[in-house]
Write a protein that holds these residues in place. Sequence first.
Motif, short mmCIF file in Angstrom:
data_model
loop_
_atom_site.label_atom_id
_atom_site.label_comp_id
_atom_site.label_asym_id
_atom_site.label_seq_id
_atom_site.Cartn_x
_atom_site.Cartn_y
_atom_site.Cartn_z
N GLY A 17 88.98 8.45 16.00
CA GLY A 17 89.32 7.21 15.30
C GLY A 17 88.22 6.19 15.47
O GLY A 17 87.12 6.49 15.94
N GLN A 18 88.49 4.98 15.12
CA GLN A 18 87.51 3.91 15.22
C GLN A 18 87.30 3.53 16.68
O GLN A 18 88.24 3.45 17.46
CB GLN A 18 88.00 2.68 14.44
N ALA A 19 86.04 3.25 17.05
CA ALA A 19 85.72 2.88 18.42
C ALA A 19 86.36 1.55 18.76
O ALA A 19 86.32 0.61 17.97
CB ALA A 19 84.21 2.80 18.60
N GLY A 20 86.96 1.48 19.95
CA GLY A 20 87.55 0.24 20.42
C GLY A 20 88.96 0.00 19.94
O GLY A 20 89.62 -0.91 20.41
N ALA A 21 89.47 0.79 18.96
CA ALA A 21 90.81 0.58 18.44
C ALA A 21 91.82 1.28 19.33
O ALA A 21 91.48 2.21 20.07
CB ALA A 21 90.91 1.12 17.02
N GLN A 22 93.10 0.84 19.25
CA GLN A 22 94.19 1.49 19.98
C GLN A 22 94.34 2.92 19.48
O GLN A 22 94.44 3.16 18.27
CB GLN A 22 95.50 0.73 19.75
N THR A 23 94.31 3.88 20.36
CA THR A 23 94.43 5.27 19.97
C THR A 23 95.43 5.99 20.86
O THR A 23 95.70 5.57 21.98
CB THR A 23 93.07 6.01 20.07
N TYR A 24 95.98 7.08 20.34
CA TYR A 24 96.95 7.91 21.04
C TYR A 24 96.46 9.35 21.01
O TYR A 24 96.09 9.87 19.95
CB TYR A 24 98.32 7.82 20.37
#
Length: 621
Positions: A17-24
Amino acid sequence: MKRIVFSLMVLVCLAIGQAGAQTYVIYKVVGDVTIQTGKGKVQLKAGEQLSPQAKLSIPFKGQLQLIDQASSNRYTLKNPGTGTLESMLKDTKNTVGKVTQQYMDYMLAQVKDGGKSLKMEHSDVATVTREMQRTVAKNNSSDDDFDFAEDLEKEFDDFVVEVDREFDTFRDSVNYIYAEFMKNGWKEFKSSPAIPKPKDEKVKPQVNKSIEMPKTAFLWFRSSKKDAVKLPKPKPQPTPMAQIKEEPKEEPTVSFNLYGTTFNVRFDPNNKFTLPNLEPGTLSKTWVSLSSKNYNNLIRDCMDIRFEKQLCDWAYLNMLQKAAAACVGEGNEATMLAGFIYCQSGYRMRLCRDGNRLDVLYASDYHIYDCDYFRIDGQAFYLLDKKRKIANLSICNVPYPNEQSMSLMLNAEQKLDYEAGNKRNIVSERDRSLKVDVAVNKHLIEFYNNYPSSMINDNYMTRWSMYANTPLDEHVKEQLYPVLREKIKGMSKVEAVNKLLNFIQTSFKYEYDDDVWGGDRVFFAEESLFYPSCDCEDRAILLSRLVRDLTGQKVVLVHYPGHLAMAVNFGDEQPNGTYYMLDDERYYVCDPTILGAGAPVGMPMNVFADCKDVNLILLDN
């Protein structure tokens, strides 16, 4: 073996996903769960990461399990439909559970490289089991909680199968896991102050010049088993979580002595080890080494001795200390080896460090008097050396599967080698023809001297039943019982108990514990036959043992303020005198501390004739 270190780098390697974004992180996919991309629908796989805006599709009976390292949450999405991940996380039909950091690391290790790098860098089995009990659903749905726990259980079962392919036995794998978590499982704990032995007021023994009994029975106490003091049913001795295989090889034996009894165990001196330091990595490596087949026969021999000699938990722990010292010498190495065998035998223990000294803490549900302890996860842990006073310890709080706390009940005779102590000639002053010579095993007395006094369920009266329920040594029975049986032969139940009661009343010298021992000390039955004097509680314990063994009658101990007597149920026979009701049955008081001419069944001390503050203590019959 490479140790996996979990850090933000793991998430970077896995991120899509996008760097720095909330991810699961995707932990598990069941069914054809897909994500909508610019190229159409793509099936999801474990190890990938999703942003909250990801558009997902979950089919009927499909399931998507996600983990969020930042919040230590694990999400299970199983409500079929299509939508953003953010909306699905808010759906109350899906679940979320809190997990420990250890278990989070375990899950991250599973998904890294598709699980190929997973060897032993995962949570210990006990932690995995606990997670099944700690899940918390957002919607408080018991069905969802059950499903979540069931999923974890299935994963653990699958994990066991996978691990068994790489290790000879399941026990090997668990020890490997345990050793890994020893590296980071250390924490400082403060000790809790010792519980002092309770002090009863002194009640002077009474001399009855008259033995006239009231013609009418008196009811002073009515109770049920729920009200009476009783020890819980004894637990069986622990067993190892997995069978320890005996190795078909010739090994030299090592001898050691415990309580006057010589034992032999197999141990190859080539398997001696040293602990150059007490660093967690060193201890972890040593634990793995001890898990090898080289020590299997030693462990088997120790466990066989426990079984053959009917050793109680306390005796077994002391035996392991002696065995380990005989094998590898005194010091930290012996402590490590003893702790390892104790753990493999099924007992709950924790390694601990005090500077350059290694110790073993053992767990017990019993409150041991006059001994500092450490409270760990609600469980009391004690040092083997009861006299040591330590304010702080660095403790490795890593649980082991199926571990069981030590019991302090003595459910069987300890089969120690017999060496007669000084012979005592015991004569009844009431019946001079009733005399017996008794020589108690002095090794048994040595064992009793070292036995910790304790209570259970915060009820100090339970300590007396622990002493009274201990079986009498067979060597003592052989000397004492034939004489007593002959004396009560042909008598009614009441007459027989009166004969035994008078024997205890008039054959033993009375002295206060404070005067003899400098404080309260309860005797096992053999100790009253060994030492020249005893007090009220010791007499009641000895008499209760004789009555049960020789007449088969049901018995309770009777506790008055500062005094201990006993009472007997005679069934159809109903003598005169004071009795107490227990479950609609009469228990007639028998007080072996009344001196002089002796007082028969049914006569309490005068000072307690009208006492209402009475506790009945149920004994095994």
